[in-house]
Write a protein that holds these residues in place. Structure first.
Motif, PDB file in Angstrom:
ATOM      1  N   TYR A  93       0.877  -1.203  -0.063  1.00 52.80           N
ATOM      2  CA  TYR A  93      -0.106   0.023  -0.042  1.00 52.80           C
ATOM      3  C   TYR A  93       1.024   1.252   0.033  1.00 52.80           C
ATOM      4  O   TYR A  93       0.670   2.175  -0.846  1.00 52.80           O
ATOM      5  CB  TYR A  93      -0.964  -0.127   1.330  1.00 52.80           C
ATOM      6  CG  TYR A  93      -1.859   1.081   1.396  1.00 52.80           C
ATOM      7  CD1 TYR A  93      -3.349   0.553   1.026  1.00 52.80           C
ATOM      8  CD2 TYR A  93      -1.510   2.409   1.281  1.00 52.80           C
ATOM      9  CE1 TYR A  93      -4.403   1.704   1.064  1.00 52.80           C
ATOM     10  CE2 TYR A  93      -2.543   3.439   1.438  1.00 52.80           C
ATOM     11  CZ  TYR A  93      -4.006   3.111   1.207  1.00 52.80           C
ATOM     12  OH  TYR A  93      -5.011   3.951   1.238  1.00 52.80           O
ATOM     13  N   PHE A 144      -4.918   2.648  -7.075  1.00 56.96           N
ATOM     14  CA  PHE A 144      -4.469   1.353  -7.081  1.00 56.96           C
ATOM     15  C   PHE A 144      -4.954   0.575  -8.554  1.00 56.96           C
ATOM     16  O   PHE A 144      -5.700  -0.247  -8.579  1.00 56.96           O
ATOM     17  CB  PHE A 144      -5.645   0.757  -5.917  1.00 56.96           C
ATOM     18  CG  PHE A 144      -5.299   1.410  -4.676  1.00 56.96           C
ATOM     19  CD1 PHE A 144      -4.128   1.192  -4.093  1.00 56.96           C
ATOM     20  CD2 PHE A 144      -6.571   1.611  -3.945  1.00 56.96           C
ATOM     21  CE1 PHE A 144      -4.011   1.747  -2.873  1.00 56.96           C
ATOM     22  CE2 PHE A 144      -6.134   1.988  -2.607  1.00 56.96           C
ATOM     23  CZ  PHE A 144      -5.211   2.187  -2.087  1.00 56.96           C
ATOM     24  N   PRO A 182      -6.150  -4.896  -6.190  1.00 53.00           N
ATOM     25  CA  PRO A 182      -6.794  -3.755  -5.717  1.00 53.00           C
ATOM     26  C   PRO A 182      -7.954  -3.918  -4.657  1.00 53.00           C
ATOM     27  O   PRO A 182      -7.897  -3.032  -3.591  1.00 53.00           O
ATOM     28  CB  PRO A 182      -7.715  -2.839  -6.906  1.00 53.00           C
ATOM     29  CG  PRO A 182      -6.808  -3.525  -8.048  1.00 53.00           C
ATOM     30  CD  PRO A 182      -6.156  -4.767  -7.817  1.00 53.00           C
ATOM     31  N   PRO A 183      -8.604  -5.077  -4.660  1.00 50.58           N
ATOM     32  CA  PRO A 183      -9.720  -4.957  -3.491  1.00 50.58           C
ATOM     33  C   PRO A 183      -9.000  -5.307  -2.020  1.00 50.58           C
ATOM     34  O   PRO A 183      -9.200  -4.673  -1.463  1.00 50.58           O
ATOM     35  CB  PRO A 183     -10.288  -6.540  -3.859  1.00 50.58           C
ATOM     36  CG  PRO A 183     -10.103  -6.768  -5.153  1.00 50.58           C
ATOM     37  CD  PRO A 183      -8.841  -6.139  -5.635  1.00 50.58           C
ATOM     38  N   ASN A 198      -3.026   9.158  -8.233  1.00 49.52           N
ATOM     39  CA  ASN A 198      -4.540   9.649  -7.386  1.00 49.52           C
ATOM     40  C   ASN A 198      -5.514  10.284  -8.172  1.00 49.52           C
ATOM     41  O   ASN A 198      -5.132  10.497  -9.481  1.00 49.52           O
ATOM     42  CB  ASN A 198      -4.239  10.182  -5.806  1.00 49.52           C
ATOM     43  CG  ASN A 198      -3.357  11.528  -6.105  1.00 49.52           C
ATOM     44  OD1 ASN A 198      -3.821  12.432  -6.729  1.00 49.52           O
ATOM     45  ND2 ASN A 198      -2.015  11.631  -5.636  1.00 49.52           N
ATOM     46  N   GLN A 209      -7.274   0.508   2.972  1.00 50.44           N
ATOM     47  CA  GLN A 209      -7.757   1.822   3.202  1.00 50.44           C
ATOM     48  C   GLN A 209      -9.088   2.197   3.755  1.00 50.44           C
ATOM     49  O   GLN A 209      -9.037   3.052   4.632  1.00 50.44           O
ATOM     50  CB  GLN A 209      -7.993   2.518   1.601  1.00 50.44           C
ATOM     51  CG  GLN A 209      -8.291   3.941   1.404  1.00 50.44           C
ATOM     52  CD  GLN A 209      -8.681   4.340   0.172  1.00 50.44           C
ATOM     53  OE1 GLN A 209      -9.032   3.447  -0.643  1.00 50.44           O
ATOM     54  NE2 GLN A 209      -8.334   5.648  -0.146  1.00 50.44           N
ATOM     55  N   GLU A 210     -10.090   1.515   3.700  1.00 49.30           N
ATOM     56  CA  GLU A 210     -11.446   1.588   4.496  1.00 49.30           C
ATOM     57  C   GLU A 210     -10.965   1.333   6.078  1.00 49.30           C
ATOM     58  O   GLU A 210     -11.582   1.988   6.746  1.00 49.30           O
ATOM     59  CB  GLU A 210     -12.101   0.280   3.903  1.00 49.30           C
ATOM     60  CG  GLU A 210     -13.694   0.614   4.613  1.00 49.30           C
ATOM     61  CD  GLU A 210     -14.391  -0.584   4.005  1.00 49.30           C
ATOM     62  OE1 GLU A 210     -15.546  -0.385   4.202  1.00 49.30           O
ATOM     63  OE2 GLU A 210     -13.995  -1.365   3.582  1.00 49.30           O
ATOM     64  N   MET A 243      -6.102  -3.669  -1.282  1.00 50.63           N
ATOM     65  CA  MET A 243      -5.824  -2.289  -1.059  1.00 50.63           C
ATOM     66  C   MET A 243      -6.917  -1.485  -0.646  1.00 50.63           C
ATOM     67  O   MET A 243      -6.701  -0.606   0.327  1.00 50.63           O
ATOM     68  CB  MET A 243      -5.159  -1.686  -2.263  1.00 50.63           C
ATOM     69  CG  MET A 243      -4.021  -2.163  -3.091  1.00 50.63           C
ATOM     70  SD  MET A 243      -2.298  -2.104  -2.132  1.00 50.63           S
ATOM     71  CE  MET A 243      -2.210  -3.555  -1.047  1.00 50.63           C
ATOM     72  N   HIS A 244      -7.837  -1.624  -1.351  1.00 47.56           N
ATOM     73  CA  HIS A 244      -9.068  -0.807  -0.736  1.00 47.56           C
ATOM     74  C   HIS A 244      -9.559  -1.263   0.700  1.00 47.56           C
ATOM     75  O   HIS A 244      -9.991  -0.386   1.494  1.00 47.56           O
ATOM     76  CB  HIS A 244     -10.356  -0.982  -1.661  1.00 47.56           C
ATOM     77  CG  HIS A 244     -10.180  -0.428  -3.083  1.00 47.56           C
ATOM     78  ND1 HIS A 244     -10.170   0.902  -3.345  1.00 47.56           N
ATOM     79  CD2 HIS A 244     -10.073  -0.858  -4.342  1.00 47.56           C
ATOM     80  CE1 HIS A 244      -9.976   1.466  -4.425  1.00 47.56           C
ATOM     81  NE2 HIS A 244      -9.941   0.326  -5.059  1.00 47.56           N
ATOM     82  N   ALA A 245      -9.394  -2.566   0.998  1.00 47.64           N
ATOM     83  CA  ALA A 245      -9.716  -3.098   2.208  1.00 47.64           C
ATOM     84  C   ALA A 245      -8.790  -2.279   3.429  1.00 47.64           C
ATOM     85  O   ALA A 245      -9.219  -1.806   4.527  1.00 47.64           O
ATOM     86  CB  ALA A 245      -9.790  -4.347   2.557  1.00 47.64           C
ATOM     87  N   SER A 284      -7.211   9.483  -2.039  1.00 48.96           N
ATOM     88  CA  SER A 284      -7.660   9.164  -3.063  1.00 48.96           C
ATOM     89  C   SER A 284      -6.710   8.248  -4.035  1.00 48.96           C
ATOM     90  O   SER A 284      -6.475   8.367  -5.395  1.00 48.96           O
ATOM     91  CB  SER A 284      -8.098  10.075  -4.003  1.00 48.96           C
ATOM     92  OG  SER A 284      -7.363  11.225  -4.697  1.00 48.96           O
TER      93      SER A 284
END
Lengths: 437, 434
Positions: free
Chosen positions: A66, A130, A187-188, A74, A194-195, A190-192, A127
């Motif tokens: 990450y 990813f 990416p998923p 971004n 981030q969240e 990475m988003h996890a 923002s």
């Protein structure tokens, strides 16, 4: 004849930590401002309570991945080329680091571009794109970083430490991660991350340099108020990691031929046993005194080339470590002597009052030296203390807390954490073809 | 002791806008020059002692002797024998750092203001009257040998010396200031005594300071600490230019998961008008290497370029990669392309802006200030050159940078550390730089 004699006076040095103020935005973001007009630059750092300690075997290496993707574009700067170009326009020097217990991103630029620097940091932290194609390329970069680590002369030792001291979850001490996870990152995941972690309530924004308090707070609020509150971080409830259940000695092959001996005990966590951390620091500082018994026995009159005993302030993996370089052919003898020395540590005669005073003064001096520049404050000092201690209250009251440490506190600390407690010893030396044992 | 202060304070602010106004120069009674920059934003002091000579002061047999001798001296002295020396270090938490390069040795002291007089007194005494106690002497030897073993063992560190074999065989700079296992193993206490007696002479020394202590007070402190150092010193010949006249490669086989490569090439010597544009040009190349090798091709975690700061200089490019053939080929291509085709002016401006930020960061560090003033004084003859860089850098165009590279870059000396059972040695040929 000596030209100068130093008088030992109680607390000659008073701790002049960097001036700073802290405020919290409505979204939970902690903002720390430390003005310093020595040079017309400002450093902006975001510290995030995450890192390898938040990972599982299936995600080991993703906090670090990450961090790499932070720089890859971004919503405002769609790819790394645009990102790099903007860095040039603003004269930005920047980097990021992933530690076991924190991740931080920092940039330095001319103070005339301070507002643009805040905007640059905001876009990057809130923002990141990813992009899968960028991730495919970046995994090769990270694999090269991983492979470089394998050639370091102390790689075998660090690997052994992870496996033996952090047996329950060694991956939580290994930010670089494992190749399988790096190769499969998408990416998923990475988003996890981030969240859960990249939210204002789990982060601190540190601004140090040629700025004024009010202007810095005002611009920080204007820029970062829109960062959405998260509330999902489990960081503060993660379990303790370090776990040493029995005495163990591990012999590790030294590819360079160098010798190194260390002995590790569990230490007090700053989150659950903060009171123990002050005598721990004074005690560690005492052991670093070259004029006292520990150094004299082991270095001046012993086999060690250098030696230290110290407590490492952490939340999940706090440790007490005794370590030093040794001639490889005397490594086993050195270990035996070190263990004998450790047995003497609880004796009240081992410490003298003047030395304890000196140990405290040394801690004060150390902090002054560690905060010479605004960049030191923004990148080295504040992020560490904010993350490991949970706020800067610990940092602010540190000197007062050291002042009241008594010899009995040190004795109690040693009794609680060292005497008759299990330890792991590591001996790094050439094993002549033998496996590590 | 009679103290003669030969002070000539020079206020420089009016001479040039970029030269700081709070710098003064004076000379100790024995001739040691001192440059001090007063910075009183906090209580931290920095003092550097430069011992001028570096590789020129060494022979094949004495490689590493100056470093070894200084490290031995720092274990205790006549007035501060081992236990007292260690107690002083305990009381002050002084930080000593040392570096030993091709042109000079540098000891840097970082401490709190109130500790400065005692620490400098002990430092001066250790240089003039070192204790050289047998046990401490052997400890320094063991420690130095371990350092060298680690340096050799780490390919990331050793690759620079492999490249030296290709770029500067037989040159003065091949005499290693850190020494070799063989030379360090053979030194005696007499060797150390002789070296210190020969080298600790006022004519070989330069002191720089940055911190809150005012010049007059500093002068008094330094006079007490270093005023007894005998006069004299050595004149060292000009260092000869590098004579690489063909593309060359030296390959070292190791079982490593990633290869390491460095190429060195000619650069302008200190004091040459081309040095600043050259340095700017290779910084632009740094940004392009990052873009091409890391961002576009994902071949590496680490790649960079730069130019050295010695009397005779070289430019360099570095990469670590599991695909060294492609990475080195691209690296050479990036440099060749900048020579032939001036880059976008925006990239040049970006490089300059980042350099400006870096310089401002260094202005806040006393260690960096001491280094800058001393290095430029020794290598260019005038410490002010450390600060006048930006008077000219803003005027540089992309075409200027291509032209300066074209004038200086010719042949490359390549060093590679790779697993040659994985990477065929037949493919490891020197890649032309233009």
């Amino acid at each position: 004849m000596k030209a100068f004699t130093l008088l030992l006076l109680p607390f000659v040095i008073s701790l002049s930590a960097a001036d700073f103020e802290t405020r919290q935005l409505e979204n939970g973001l902690t903002v720390i401002v430390s003005p310093d007009d020595t040079s017309p630059v400002v450093t902006i750092c975001i510290a995030v309570k995450t890192g390898a300690t938040c990972e599982t075997p299936e995600t080991n290496g993703l906090a670090h991945f990450y961090e790499h993707m932070f720089f890859k574009g971004n919503e405002a700067l769609p790819d790394q080329t645009a990102y790099n170009r903007r860095m040039g326009e603003l004269g930005i020097l920047q980097n990021g680091t992933t530690y076991p217990e924190r991740v931080q991103y920092f940039l330095t630029l001319g103070s005339e571009n301070f507002q643009e620097g805040l905007e640059f940091m905001y876009d990057a932290i809130t923002s990141p794109l990813f992009d899968m194609e960028e991730m495919e390329r970046e995994r090769e970069v990270i694999m090269n970083e991983h492979d470089r680590g394998l050639t370091h002369p102390f790689y075998n030792l660090s690997l052994a430490r992870e496996e033996v001291i952090y047996t329950d979850a060694p991956w939580r001490q290994s930010p670089i991660g494992v190749p399988e996870v790096i190769q499969a990152a998408a990416p998923p995941a990475m988003h996890a991350f981030q969240e859960h972690y990249y939210t204002p309530d789990n982060s601190a924004l540190i601004i140090a340099g040629d700025v004024e308090y009010e202007e810095a707070f005002r611009l920080a609020e204007e820029q970062f108020a829109g960062w959405e509150y998260g509330g999902l971080s489990n960081y503060d409830s993660l379990p303790r990691l370090i776990s040493i259940e029995r005495d163990t000695t591990v012999f590790v092959d030294s590819p360079s031929g160098a010798g190194y001996v260390s002995v590790v005990y569990e230490g007090p966590s700053i989150s659950t046993n903060p009171g123990d951390s002050y005598p721990a620091d004074v005690w560690g500082s005492y052991l670093s005194l070259m004029s006292r018994e520990f150094y004299t026995d082991l270095v001046t009159n012993g086999p060690f080339i250098n030696i230290y005993g110290s407590y490492y302030t952490q939340r999940f993996s706090p440790s007490i470590t005794f370590a030093g370089m040794v001639p490889p052919d005397r490594a086993e003898e050195a270990l035996a002597l070190l263990l004998e020395e450790i047995e003497q540590l609880q004796s009240p005669d081992y410490y003298d009052e003047e030395g304890l005073l000196l140990a405290k003064e040394d801690l004060y001096r150390h902090r002054i030296l560690a905060e010479e520049t605004s960049r030191d404050v923004a990148v080295e000092s504040m992020p560490f203390w904010w993350v490991v201690a949970g706020s800067l209250d610990y940092y602010v009251t540190y000197q007062d807390s050291l002042d009241v440490v008594e010899p009995s506190d040190i004795s109690e600390f040693i009794g609680t954490w060292i005497v008759n407690k299990p330890r792991v010893a590591f001996v790094l030396m050439p094993l002549d073809g033998e496996e590590n044992r | 002791m009679k103290i003669i202060f030969l002070a000539f304070a020079v206020l420089l602010g009016s001479l040039n806008a970029s030269v700081p106004g709070n710098v003064e120069e004076f000379t100790l009674s024995n001739g040691i020059p001192v440059i001090t920059r007063t910075i009183d934003n906090n209580e931290i002091e920095g003092v550097s002692l430069f011992i001028i000579g570096g590789s020129s002061a060494l022979t094949e047999e004495t490689q590493g002797l100056e470093r070894f001798s200084l490290e031995c001296a720092m274990m205790g002295s006549e007035d501060y024998p081992g236990p007292e020396w260690r107690e002083l270090m305990d009381r002050t938490q002084a930080e000593w750092t040392s570096s030993f390069n091709y042109d000079y040795s540098r000891y840097h002291l970082r401490c709190i203001r109130e500790d400065l007089p005692a620490l400098l007194s002990a430092f001066g005494n250790s240089l003039l009257n070192p204790e050289l106690e047998e046990q401490a002497f052997e400890q320094v030897r063991t420690s130095t040998i371990q350092d060298l073993q680690e340096k050799y063992s780490d390919p990331d560190s050793w690759i620079w010396f492999v490249a030296n074999d290709a770029f500067m065989p037989g040159h003065t700079y091949r005499r290693l200031p850190d020494g070799t296992l063989e030379t360090i193993s053979g030194f005696t206490i007499d060797d150390v005594s002789n070296m210190l007696e020969q080298r600790i002479r006022s004519g070989n020394l330069l002191i720089t300071h940055a911190g809150p202590t005012q010049p007059q007070e500093l002068q008094n402190i330094l006079e007490l600490a270093f005023g007894d150092i005998p006069e004299g010193g050595q004149e060292y010949p000009q260092v000869e230019p590098f004579a690489v006249n063909t593309d060359t490669i030296v390959v070292q086989h190791r079982e490593v998961p990633t290869a390491y490569a460095v190429v060195k090439f000619n650069a302008p010597p200190q004091g040459h008008e081309d040095l600043l544009p050259f340095r700017t040009a290779v910084t632009v190349v740094y940004d392009l290497l990052w873009q091409v090798l890391r961002t576009d091709y994902a071949l590496t975690y680490a790649t960079y370029s730069g130019a050295t700061n010695y009397r005779e200089n070289w430019g360099y490019m570095y990469v670590s990669s599991p695909q060294p053939v492609l990475a080195c080929s691209l690296m050479a291509g990036v440099l060749a392309d900048v020579i032939e085709n001036p880059v976008d002016e925006d990239i040049v401006r970006g490089t300059i802006e980042k350099s400006r930020t870096r310089a401002n960061l260094m202005a806040a560090s006393k260690d960096d200030q001491c280094w800058m003033m001393g290095n430029f004084e020794i290598c260019t003859g005038d410490w002010r050159n450390a600060y006048t860089v930006f008077d000219h850098i803003s005027e540089l165009s992309s075409a200027d940078l291509s032209a300066v590279l074209d004038r200086w870059v010719e042949f490359g000396g390549w060093g590679i550390i790779a697993d040659t059972t994985v990477v065929s040695i037949d493919h490891l040929q020197p890649w032309p730089l233009k």
